[in-house]
Design a protein around this motif. Sequence first.
Motif, short mmCIF file in Angstrom:
data_model
loop_
_atom_site.label_atom_id
_atom_site.label_comp_id
_atom_site.label_asym_id
_atom_site.label_seq_id
_atom_site.Cartn_x
_atom_site.Cartn_y
_atom_site.Cartn_z
N ASN A 1 19.71 25.96 -23.37
CA ASN A 1 18.83 26.24 -22.25
C ASN A 1 18.43 25.16 -21.48
OD1 ASN A 1 16.81 24.98 -23.94
ND2 ASN A 1 15.92 26.73 -24.48
N LEU A 2 18.42 23.81 -21.84
CA LEU A 2 18.28 22.62 -21.08
C LEU A 2 19.46 22.26 -19.97
CD1 LEU A 2 16.92 20.14 -23.67
CD2 LEU A 2 15.52 21.46 -21.86
N PHE A 3 20.72 22.63 -20.42
CA PHE A 3 21.88 22.57 -19.57
C PHE A 3 21.69 23.58 -18.69
CE2 PHE A 3 23.16 20.07 -23.48
CZ PHE A 3 23.47 18.91 -22.71
N ILE A 4 21.39 24.87 -18.85
CA ILE A 4 21.37 25.95 -18.04
C ILE A 4 20.42 25.69 -17.05
CG2 ILE A 4 21.10 28.27 -17.68
CD1 ILE A 4 23.52 27.38 -19.14
N LEU A 5 19.36 25.05 -17.38
CA LEU A 5 18.17 24.70 -16.43
C LEU A 5 18.72 23.63 -15.41
CD1 LEU A 5 14.60 24.63 -18.30
CD2 LEU A 5 15.21 25.80 -16.26
N VAL A 6 19.51 22.68 -16.07
CA VAL A 6 20.05 21.56 -15.11
C VAL A 6 21.17 22.18 -14.03
CG1 VAL A 6 21.60 19.64 -14.84
CG2 VAL A 6 19.94 19.75 -16.65
N LYS A 7 21.93 23.32 -14.51
CA LYS A 7 22.61 24.17 -13.69
C LYS A 7 21.88 24.87 -12.57
CE LYS A 7 26.60 24.58 -13.92
NZ LYS A 7 27.41 23.91 -13.21
N ILE A 8 20.83 25.48 -12.98
CA ILE A 8 19.92 26.11 -12.04
C ILE A 8 19.35 25.26 -11.05
CG2 ILE A 8 17.90 27.44 -11.89
CD1 ILE A 8 18.46 28.93 -14.61
N ALA A 9 19.11 23.80 -11.39
CA ALA A 9 18.44 23.06 -10.51
C ALA A 9 19.51 22.52 -9.52
CB ALA A 9 17.92 21.79 -11.24
N GLY A 10 21.03 22.85 -9.78
CA GLY A 10 21.83 22.63 -8.59
C GLY A 10 22.57 21.35 -9.11
N TYR A 11 22.50 20.71 -10.22
CA TYR A 11 23.15 19.74 -10.88
C TYR A 11 24.25 20.27 -11.92
CZ TYR A 11 19.16 16.91 -8.94
OH TYR A 11 18.40 16.53 -8.21
N SER A 12 25.00 19.29 -12.17
CA SER A 12 26.25 19.30 -13.09
C SER A 12 25.77 19.46 -14.42
CB SER A 12 27.28 18.21 -13.01
OG SER A 12 28.17 18.28 -14.06
N ALA A 13 26.23 20.21 -15.26
CA ALA A 13 25.53 20.34 -16.61
C ALA A 13 25.98 18.81 -17.48
CB ALA A 13 26.49 21.36 -17.30
N TRP A 14 26.66 18.09 -16.99
CA TRP A 14 26.90 16.77 -17.67
C TRP A 14 25.69 16.03 -17.36
CZ3 TRP A 14 30.60 15.71 -21.02
CH2 TRP A 14 31.69 16.53 -20.96
N ALA B 1 10.74 30.93 -24.33
CA ALA B 1 12.00 31.67 -24.37
C ALA B 1 12.04 32.96 -23.63
CB ALA B 1 12.48 31.92 -25.84
N VAL B 2 11.13 33.90 -23.87
CA VAL B 2 10.98 34.93 -22.83
C VAL B 2 11.04 34.64 -21.41
CG1 VAL B 2 9.27 36.96 -22.38
CG2 VAL B 2 9.99 36.10 -24.74
N ALA B 3 10.04 33.79 -20.92
CA ALA B 3 10.08 33.32 -19.77
C ALA B 3 11.52 32.84 -19.23
CB ALA B 3 8.78 32.35 -19.71
N LEU B 4 12.01 31.86 -20.01
CA LEU B 4 13.08 31.17 -19.38
C LEU B 4 14.44 32.36 -19.34
CD1 LEU B 4 13.71 27.89 -21.21
CD2 LEU B 4 13.32 28.19 -19.05
N TRP B 5 14.23 33.50 -20.07
CA TRP B 5 15.14 34.61 -20.23
C TRP B 5 15.02 35.47 -18.82
CZ3 TRP B 5 17.26 37.11 -25.04
CH2 TRP B 5 18.13 38.12 -24.77
N ARG B 6 13.83 35.60 -18.41
CA ARG B 6 13.63 36.10 -17.22
C ARG B 6 14.14 35.08 -15.95
NH1 ARG B 6 12.53 41.31 -15.74
NH2 ARG B 6 11.30 40.30 -14.17
N VAL B 7 13.93 34.02 -16.01
CA VAL B 7 14.29 33.02 -15.04
C VAL B 7 15.94 32.95 -15.06
CG1 VAL B 7 14.47 30.54 -14.50
CG2 VAL B 7 12.24 31.63 -14.98
N PHE B 8 16.32 32.70 -16.09
CA PHE B 8 18.03 32.77 -16.25
C PHE B 8 18.58 33.88 -15.64
CE2 PHE B 8 18.53 29.64 -20.06
CZ PHE B 8 17.79 28.78 -19.45
N THR B 9 17.93 35.15 -15.83
CA THR B 9 18.28 36.54 -15.31
C THR B 9 18.33 36.37 -13.94
OG1 THR B 9 17.83 37.67 -17.53
CG2 THR B 9 18.12 38.86 -15.39
N LYS B 10 17.23 36.02 -13.49
CA LYS B 10 16.96 35.88 -11.76
C LYS B 10 18.08 34.88 -11.22
CE LYS B 10 12.23 37.08 -10.88
NZ LYS B 10 10.90 36.45 -10.45
N ALA B 11 18.33 33.96 -12.07
CA ALA B 11 19.57 32.93 -11.18
C ALA B 11 20.58 33.34 -11.59
CB ALA B 11 19.00 31.55 -11.90
N TYR C 1 15.26 33.60 -6.49
CA TYR C 1 16.22 32.56 -6.52
C TYR C 1 17.08 32.20 -5.48
CZ TYR C 1 19.77 29.46 -8.69
OH TYR C 1 20.47 28.26 -8.76
N SER C 2 17.36 31.19 -4.74
CA SER C 2 18.24 30.83 -3.75
C SER C 2 18.84 29.59 -4.39
CB SER C 2 17.75 30.75 -2.75
OG SER C 2 16.73 29.43 -2.76
#
Length: 125
Positions: free
Chosen positions: A53-66, A30-40, A121-122
């Motif tokens: 957090n799984l749905f946000i990771l999918v969004k960070i990967a560039g896919y639809s949350a669906w 959770a701490v690590a993902l907090w930082r990753v989400f903030t960077k993204a 993050y890009s």
Amino acid sequence: MLAASITDQASLASAWTSSIIGLAFYVVIAVALWRVFTKAGWPGILAIIPIVNLFILVKIAGYSAWLGLLYFIPIANLILMIIVAIKVGAAFGKGGAFSFFLLFLLPFIGYLILGFGDARYSKPA
């Protein structure tokens, strides 16, 4: 009667130990993902909420949350986890080997490296 009591105590101690180790891993991720989400560019607080957090990771990967709904289908979730790990790694400028081994197999190490390291993050196209 005494043997059953010792067995019950041993299983209770084992359950407590497993729970504490599991909670420690959850806190680290959770701490690590907090930082990753903030960077993204996402609010870091979303890393604490288990399914979100799984749905946000999918969004960070560039896919639809669906697409995150595939996490609930047994074999498809493994494939999606690998794809998302590789795409998140690519979004942070990391290669496929880093993404597979450290984001998919050892996420508590990989996401700490992404979150607290110098990776930028890009947004994927």
